[in-house]
Design an enzyme around this catalytic site. Structure first.
Site, PDB file in Angstrom:
ATOM      1  N   CYS A  42       0.855  -1.201   0.000  1.00 47.23           N
ATOM      2  CA  CYS A  42       0.000   0.000   0.000  1.00 47.23           C
ATOM      3  C   CYS A  42       0.878   1.234   0.000  1.00 47.23           C
ATOM      4  CB  CYS A  42      -0.895  -0.013   1.247  1.00 47.23           C
ATOM      5  SG  CYS A  42      -1.902   1.472   1.450  1.00 47.23           S
ATOM      6  N   SER A  44       0.733   3.773   1.691  1.00 45.27           N
ATOM      7  CA  SER A  44       0.984   4.353   3.018  1.00 45.27           C
ATOM      8  C   SER A  44       2.336   3.904   3.583  1.00 45.27           C
ATOM      9  CB  SER A  44      -0.146   3.986   3.982  1.00 45.27           C
ATOM     10  OG  SER A  44      -1.376   4.474   3.486  1.00 45.27           O
ATOM     11  N   HIS A  47       4.963   6.159   2.307  1.00 47.76           N
ATOM     12  CA  HIS A  47       5.013   7.463   2.994  1.00 47.76           C
ATOM     13  C   HIS A  47       5.999   7.433   4.165  1.00 47.76           C
ATOM     14  CE1 HIS A  47       1.771   8.992   0.616  1.00 47.76           C
ATOM     15  NE2 HIS A  47       0.812   8.305   1.184  1.00 47.76           N
ATOM     16  N   HIS A  64       0.942  -3.384   6.347  1.00 51.39           N
ATOM     17  CA  HIS A  64      -0.256  -3.259   7.191  1.00 51.39           C
ATOM     18  C   HIS A  64      -1.492  -3.783   6.472  1.00 51.39           C
ATOM     19  CE1 HIS A  64      -0.167   0.286   4.636  1.00 51.39           C
ATOM     20  NE2 HIS A  64      -1.477   0.260   4.720  1.00 51.39           N
ATOM     21  N   CYS A 170      -6.737  -3.188   4.062  1.00 55.55           N
ATOM     22  CA  CYS A 170      -6.578  -1.727   3.993  1.00 55.55           C
ATOM     23  C   CYS A 170      -7.169  -1.155   2.706  1.00 55.55           C
ATOM     24  CB  CYS A 170      -5.108  -1.302   4.123  1.00 55.55           C
ATOM     25  SG  CYS A 170      -4.910   0.485   3.923  1.00 55.55           S
TER      26      CYS A 170
END
Ligand code: NAD
Ligand code: ZN
Ligand code: ZN
Length: 373
Positions: A42, A44, A47, A64, A170
């Protein structure tokens, strides 16, 4: 147990992921160990590497979005058994706090600790090179085994393939819920989805399931635009200007009912064009993560207020994991929600940096790390 995991030792420096030996502890009270089948890549997690989401601690075990089989349960765990199939939810839900009991478990009190660098009890389950390792979202799915709080585990039926199920931790509920719940999609709506990666493609699917009439998928990457119709997009556009023209044509110049922003990084220049293509009283949903320190935006506030438009943030697509993860799994089983088609490429954990490069290069709808049986 000794296993391997992908760590960032210096988050925020674009150093990439180090795949190395880790020591994983067994479950303590209220925890379980899970053998993972797969982990989604993902945006994220990226990031953390770029620093858009700064971490004041290190090292971090990333990942995650995963699913697997419970191998061990800790004390006090009454609602899971060894052998259960579970999706790992990137946000835990306690089921007791005010947000949980009011049907907003995406904002459970426990969520405040997911980037805190330890398990909820303040200790570490993972160790590497003699140091305690924090896990992304209490999970750390970039390792074939995880020990996690059961508040983040949602049991699913055993007929759902675990590789597909991993994505329901997610990206899938986040995108789907952005359309179904956060945008409050209505039959016959015209909707624009800006950015159709692993999250956005599920906003396309949610919009179709809710009966939207025009579903415009916007993405600069040609392969995403080519894939979008199989998920329900009725039209595609390469940028916001092209999308605005389509919207004007479909709505007699009124504007889209809903605009959902699911680009990789939320930057300020998207807001004003997104608002301009939204009709009076329409909704703009912000799903993407912005750089945490981003403060200054350019937005015509007068029009936003005086046209009664709604600028709506969303966490986890406003879903309730314990309700919506099994619900999406059932939509998949009935052929209503595509999961297998979201997986563009599978990787081994050792090749995780290639997987992230491919994500940054726009090559995948979703890349997935697959673990051996
Ligand atoms: N709100 C939440 O709870 C939540 C949960 C998960 C992910 N996210 C965030 O959602 C975002 C999307 O994640 P993802 O995994 O789908 O990322 P991704 O990289 O798979 O997809 C992003 C897509 O946006 C496209 N894009 C980039 N710039 C664009 C632009 N200007 N116009 C149109 N399209 C553009 C890219 O080509 C890509 O297809 C990330 O910011 C992620 O951190 C938020
Ligand atoms: Zn995610
Ligand atoms: Zn709660």
């Amino acid at each position: 147990m000794k296993t391997v995991g992908a760590l960032l030792w210096e988050p925020g420096t674009n150093s990439g992921w180090s795949v190395e030996e880790i020591e994983l502890d067994g479950p303590k009270t209220g925890e379980a160990t899970v053998k993972l089948a797969a982990s989604g890549i993902c945006h994220s997690d990226d990031h953390l590497d770029t620093g858009d989401i700064p971490l004041p601690w290190a090292p971090v075990l990333g990942g995650h979005e995963g699913a697997g089989v419970v191998t061990e349960i800790g004390e006090g765990v009454v609602d899971l058994e060894v052998g259960d199939h579970v999706v790992l939810s990137f946000l835990p839900s306690c089921g007791k706090c005010r947000m949980c009991v009011s049907g907003q478990s995406n904002m459970c009190d426990l969520g405040s600790g997911v980037l805190g660098g330890t398990s909820p009890d303040g200790t570490h389950r993972i160790h590497a090179q003699g140091k305690g390792v924090g896990a992304m979202s209490y999970l750390g799915t970039f390792a074939p085994y995880v020990t996690v709080p059961v508040t983040a585990l949602v049991r699913i039926d055993k007929d759902i393939p675990l590789k597909a199920a991993a994505l329901i931790g997610c990206g899938v509920p986040t995108g789907w819920g952005s359309a179904v719940y956060s945008a409050d999609m209505q039959l016959g709506d015209t909707v624009v989805i800006i950015g159709t990666g692993g999250v956005g493609m599920n906003a396309v699917q949610g919009s179709r399931q809710k009966g939207a009439k025009h579903i415009i998928a916007v993405d600069p990457v040609a392969s995403k635009r080519e894939a979008a119709p199989q998920f329900g997009a009725t039209h595609t556009a390469k940028d916001l200007a092209e999308a605005a023209e389509l919207v004007a044509g479909f709505t007699n110049g009124q504007g889209a009912d809903r605009v959902i922003v699911t680009v990789g990084v939320l930057t300020p220049e998207i807001l004003q064009p997104a608002q301009e293509m939204t009709r009076r009283g329409g909704t703009i949903v912000l799903t993407s993560a912005a750089p945490v320190m981003q403060r200054d935006i350019q937005l015509d506030l007068f029009t936003l207020a005086m046209s009664g438009k709604r600028l709506q943030g969303t966490l986890y697509g406003s879903t309730n994991a314990r309700n919506d993860i099994p619900l999406i799994a059932d939509l998949y089983r009935r052929g209503e929600h595509k999961l297998d088609e979201l997986i563009t490429k599978e990787y081994k954990l050792e090749d995780i940096n290639t997987a992230f490069q491919d994500m940054r290069g726009g090559k995948n709808i979703r890349g997935v790390i697959v673990y051996e049986d």
